[in-house]
Design a protein around this motif. Structure first.
Motif, PDB file in Angstrom:
ATOM      1  N   LYS A  92       0.824  -1.361  -0.067  1.00  0.00           N
ATOM      2  CA  LYS A  92      -0.009  -0.001   0.145  1.00  0.00           C
ATOM      3  C   LYS A  92       0.880   1.449   0.020  1.00  0.00           C
ATOM      4  CE  LYS A  92      -3.628  -2.319   2.416  1.00  0.00           C
ATOM      5  NZ  LYS A  92      -4.444  -2.234   4.075  1.00  0.00           N
ATOM      6  N   TYR A  93       2.031   1.025   0.778  1.00  0.00           N
ATOM      7  CA  TYR A  93       3.015   2.340   0.673  1.00  0.00           C
ATOM      8  C   TYR A  93       3.330   2.598  -0.695  1.00  0.00           C
ATOM      9  CZ  TYR A  93       7.318   4.945   1.654  1.00  0.00           C
ATOM     10  OH  TYR A  93       8.204   5.878   1.695  1.00  0.00           O
ATOM     11  N   ALA A  94       3.731   1.738  -1.441  1.00  0.00           N
ATOM     12  CA  ALA A  94       4.077   1.995  -2.642  1.00  0.00           C
ATOM     13  C   ALA A  94       3.069   2.556  -3.807  1.00  0.00           C
ATOM     14  CB  ALA A  94       5.031   0.696  -3.436  1.00  0.00           C
ATOM     15  N   GLN A  95       1.752   1.863  -3.694  1.00  0.00           N
ATOM     16  CA  GLN A  95       0.755   2.498  -4.368  1.00  0.00           C
ATOM     17  C   GLN A  95       0.580   3.816  -4.105  1.00  0.00           C
ATOM     18  OE1 GLN A  95      -3.203   0.787  -3.262  1.00  0.00           O
ATOM     19  NE2 GLN A  95      -3.576   0.469  -5.272  1.00  0.00           N
ATOM     20  N   LYS A  96       0.538   4.252  -2.688  1.00  0.00           N
ATOM     21  CA  LYS A  96       0.086   5.630  -2.465  1.00  0.00           C
ATOM     22  C   LYS A  96       1.330   6.578  -2.799  1.00  0.00           C
ATOM     23  CE  LYS A  96      -0.447   8.508   1.728  1.00  0.00           C
ATOM     24  NZ  LYS A  96      -0.676   8.454   3.360  1.00  0.00           N
ATOM     25  N   GLN A  97       2.518   6.096  -2.756  1.00  0.00           N
ATOM     26  CA  GLN A  97       3.597   6.885  -3.116  1.00  0.00           C
ATOM     27  C   GLN A  97       3.576   7.292  -4.651  1.00  0.00           C
ATOM     28  OE1 GLN A  97       7.696   5.141  -3.262  1.00  0.00           O
ATOM     29  NE2 GLN A  97       8.405   6.628  -1.935  1.00  0.00           N
ATOM     30  N   VAL A  98       3.292   6.532  -5.397  1.00  0.00           N
ATOM     31  CA  VAL A  98       3.348   6.760  -6.922  1.00  0.00           C
ATOM     32  C   VAL A  98       2.257   7.266  -7.168  1.00  0.00           C
ATOM     33  CG1 VAL A  98       4.955   4.745  -7.502  1.00  0.00           C
ATOM     34  CG2 VAL A  98       2.386   4.474  -7.708  1.00  0.00           C
ATOM     35  N   LYS A  99       1.261   7.375  -6.578  1.00  0.00           N
ATOM     36  CA  LYS A  99      -0.074   8.320  -7.048  1.00  0.00           C
ATOM     37  C   LYS A  99       0.233   9.554  -6.489  1.00  0.00           C
ATOM     38  CE  LYS A  99      -4.429   9.178  -8.066  1.00  0.00           C
ATOM     39  NZ  LYS A  99      -4.804   9.354  -9.301  1.00  0.00           N
ATOM     40  N   GLU A 100       0.687   9.847  -5.229  1.00  0.00           N
ATOM     41  CA  GLU A 100       1.006  11.131  -4.639  1.00  0.00           C
ATOM     42  C   GLU A 100       2.112  11.888  -5.562  1.00  0.00           C
ATOM     43  OE1 GLU A 100       1.625  10.690  -0.495  1.00  0.00           O
ATOM     44  OE2 GLU A 100      -0.588  10.519  -0.264  1.00  0.00           O
ATOM     45  N   GLN A 101       3.242  11.127  -5.743  1.00  0.00           N
ATOM     46  CA  GLN A 101       4.262  11.661  -6.468  1.00  0.00           C
ATOM     47  C   GLN A 101       3.999  11.974  -7.969  1.00  0.00           C
ATOM     48  OE1 GLN A 101       7.752   9.903  -4.644  1.00  0.00           O
ATOM     49  NE2 GLN A 101       9.023  11.178  -5.743  1.00  0.00           N
ATOM     50  N   PHE A 102       3.494  11.187  -8.736  1.00  0.00           N
ATOM     51  CA  PHE A 102       3.387  11.082 -10.015  1.00  0.00           C
ATOM     52  C   PHE A 102       2.053  11.025 -10.744  1.00  0.00           C
ATOM     53  CE2 PHE A 102       7.282   8.568  -8.886  1.00  0.00           C
ATOM     54  CZ  PHE A 102       8.274  10.064  -8.809  1.00  0.00           C
ATOM     55  N   ASN A 103       1.005  10.701  -9.650  1.00  0.00           N
ATOM     56  CA  ASN A 103      -0.353  10.646 -10.209  1.00  0.00           C
ATOM     57  C   ASN A 103      -0.484   9.289 -11.045  1.00  0.00           C
ATOM     58  OD1 ASN A 103      -3.135  11.345 -10.302  1.00  0.00           O
ATOM     59  ND2 ASN A 103      -2.969  12.301 -12.256  1.00  0.00           N
ATOM     60  N   ILE A 104       0.249   8.533 -10.836  1.00  0.00           N
ATOM     61  CA  ILE A 104       0.250   7.092 -11.417  1.00  0.00           C
ATOM     62  C   ILE A 104      -0.816   6.016 -10.463  1.00  0.00           C
ATOM     63  CG2 ILE A 104       1.543   5.045 -11.925  1.00  0.00           C
ATOM     64  CD1 ILE A 104       3.787   6.731 -12.197  1.00  0.00           C
ATOM     65  N   ASP A 105      -1.942   5.559 -11.198  1.00  0.00           N
ATOM     66  CA  ASP A 105      -2.576   4.631 -10.580  1.00  0.00           C
ATOM     67  C   ASP A 105      -2.077   3.167 -10.835  1.00  0.00           C
ATOM     68  OD1 ASP A 105      -4.799   6.613  -9.902  1.00  0.00           O
ATOM     69  OD2 ASP A 105      -5.305   6.666 -11.913  1.00  0.00           O
ATOM     70  N   SER A 106      -2.008   2.597  -9.608  1.00  0.00           N
ATOM     71  CA  SER A 106      -1.527   1.199  -9.793  1.00  0.00           C
ATOM     72  C   SER A 106      -2.671   0.320  -9.075  1.00  0.00           C
ATOM     73  CB  SER A 106       0.092   1.178  -9.321  1.00  0.00           C
ATOM     74  OG  SER A 106      -0.098   1.361  -8.021  1.00  0.00           O
ATOM     75  N   GLU A 107      -2.289  -0.867  -9.355  1.00  0.00           N
ATOM     76  CA  GLU A 107      -3.166  -1.920  -8.747  1.00  0.00           C
ATOM     77  C   GLU A 107      -2.150  -2.270  -7.433  1.00  0.00           C
ATOM     78  OE1 GLU A 107      -5.864  -3.455  -9.099  1.00  0.00           O
ATOM     79  OE2 GLU A 107      -6.399  -2.161 -10.876  1.00  0.00           O
ATOM     80  N   TYR A 108      -2.877  -3.033  -6.410  1.00  0.00           N
ATOM     81  CA  TYR A 108      -2.147  -3.409  -5.137  1.00  0.00           C
ATOM     82  C   TYR A 108      -2.324  -4.819  -4.961  1.00  0.00           C
ATOM     83  CZ  TYR A 108      -1.648  -4.351  -0.230  1.00  0.00           C
ATOM     84  OH  TYR A 108      -1.562  -5.175   0.781  1.00  0.00           O
ATOM     85  N   ILE A 109      -1.166  -5.722  -4.845  1.00  0.00           N
ATOM     86  CA  ILE A 109      -1.244  -7.063  -4.647  1.00  0.00           C
ATOM     87  C   ILE A 109      -0.091  -7.247  -3.815  1.00  0.00           C
ATOM     88  CG2 ILE A 109      -1.439  -9.517  -5.487  1.00  0.00           C
ATOM     89  CD1 ILE A 109      -2.223  -8.567  -8.215  1.00  0.00           C
ATOM     90  N   PRO A 110      -0.443  -7.860  -2.475  1.00  0.00           N
ATOM     91  CA  PRO A 110       0.503  -8.131  -1.390  1.00  0.00           C
ATOM     92  C   PRO A 110       1.364  -9.389  -1.695  1.00  0.00           C
ATOM     93  CG  PRO A 110      -1.268  -8.707  -0.617  1.00  0.00           C
ATOM     94  CD  PRO A 110      -1.583  -8.023  -1.823  1.00  0.00           C
ATOM     95  N   HIS A 111       2.322  -9.656  -1.213  1.00  0.00           N
ATOM     96  CA  HIS A 111       3.274 -10.775  -1.351  1.00  0.00           C
ATOM     97  C   HIS A 111       2.293 -11.691  -0.211  1.00  0.00           C
ATOM     98  CE1 HIS A 111       6.630 -10.633  -3.613  1.00  0.00           C
ATOM     99  NE2 HIS A 111       6.955  -9.414  -3.297  1.00  0.00           N
TER     100      HIS A 111
END
Length: 297
Positions: free
Chosen positions: A57-76
């Motif tokens: 979730k950290y990486a998903q939020k980071q790229v959204k806030e920093q670059f407005n990139i929408d990504s899916e989230y699937i944990p290990h």
């Protein structure tokens, strides 16, 4: 339809992947982020593929806030029929086999690379060990790993904890099998990872699956795996370290790490609660039978 998937740090593909024609495949990139700020210019790697998938979730939020990139989230995930709590009798037998009966075991599973900050772990444990004579530090890593960034023997001798640190015997080129790894977790009283940042933190959820309370750094994925699931506690930050690719990583507070070890040592009931909460969270969110369905979707 052909599908081309990548599981790497984005900087490992920069910049050469930008010049590769990925068509006609549909492409995805399963990516981590283990620090503050994304690796310099590597957001372009995520923009290159059809579907970026964050492993936290950290990486998903980071790229959204920093670059407005929408990504899916699937944990290990882990296999919860392998990583699981063992009975008290079996745990006692394992402890006896490893010479740990009557000991309070602080366990670590991490390779001796700079990002894991194992020298700071030793320093935290040394403070704790002065207050708890039966405490031992169980390190599942190769102390002679060629990737190691410090000499274990030198630091252990400097801290005067020569008789308090035990290595499991794993080698960097030959690990333990899953059954052996579950046994390693089950001899622990608590799991400690004073990392400077994790792209996910698989040993954390392995420990949680085994019902072991976790102490880890209050940074990157620590809050979502441990704090949000009430599976342990977070170690405060000291200063921060600026490293390559514009990524800032954390330095855990050595005194606070020792303070939290002592807190959990003194409170067996709290350790049980954290362990039970961790197991419950893994069954709910990080079991392969559930997580694999997210990949199917």
């Amino acid at each position: 339809v052909s599908i081309f998937g990548i599981l790497l740090d984005t900087f490992m593909c920069f910049p050469w992947l930008l010049n590769v024609d990925l068509t006609p495949s549909k492409s995805f990139f399963y990516f981590p982020s283990d620090g503050r700020f994304f690796p310099l210019q590597c957001e372009n790697i995520l923009k290159k593929v059809d579907l970026p998938i964050a492993m936290s979730k950290y990486a998903q939020k980071q790229v959204k806030e920093q670059f407005n990139i929408d990504s899916e989230y699937i944990p290990h995930a882990v296999e919860t029929n392998i990583y699981k709590p063992l009975g008290e009798q079996e745990r006692a037998q394992l402890r006896a086999k490893m010479g740990l009966l009557g000991k309070f075991v602080v366990g670590v599973v991490a390779r001796n690379q700079g990002r894991k900050m194992l020298d700071r772990t030793l320093k935290s444990f040394a403070i704790f060990a002065k207050q708890v004579p039966e405490a031992v530090l169980l390190l599942h890593c190769d102390k002679n790993d060629p990737a190691g960034y410090f000499n274990f023997d030198v630091v252990i001798n400097q801290l005067k904890i020569q008789n308090r640190v035990i290595f499991t015997g794993t080698r960097w080129f030959k690990g333990f099998n899953y059954k052996q790894m579950n046994e390693i977790y089950n001899v622990m009283d608590l799991f400690f990872l004073g990392t400077s940042g994790e792209g996910f933190g698989i040993p954390i959820i392995e420990a949680m699956a085994a019902g072991i309370p976790v102490l880890t750094t209050d940074y990157t994925t620590g809050p979502e795996l441990v704090a949000d699931n009430k599976a342990g506690e977070l170690i405060k930050l000291g200063d921060e370290l600026l490293v390559n690719w514009n990524v800032e990583r954390a330095l855990m507070s050595i005194p606070h790490g020792a303070e939290l070890m002592l807190k959990l040592y003194k409170d067996p009931q709290l350790r049980r609660e954290y362990g039970n909460n961790g197991r419950t969270a893994v069954l709910r969110d990080y079991d392969w039978r559930l997580v694999s369905k997210k990949w199917d979707e």
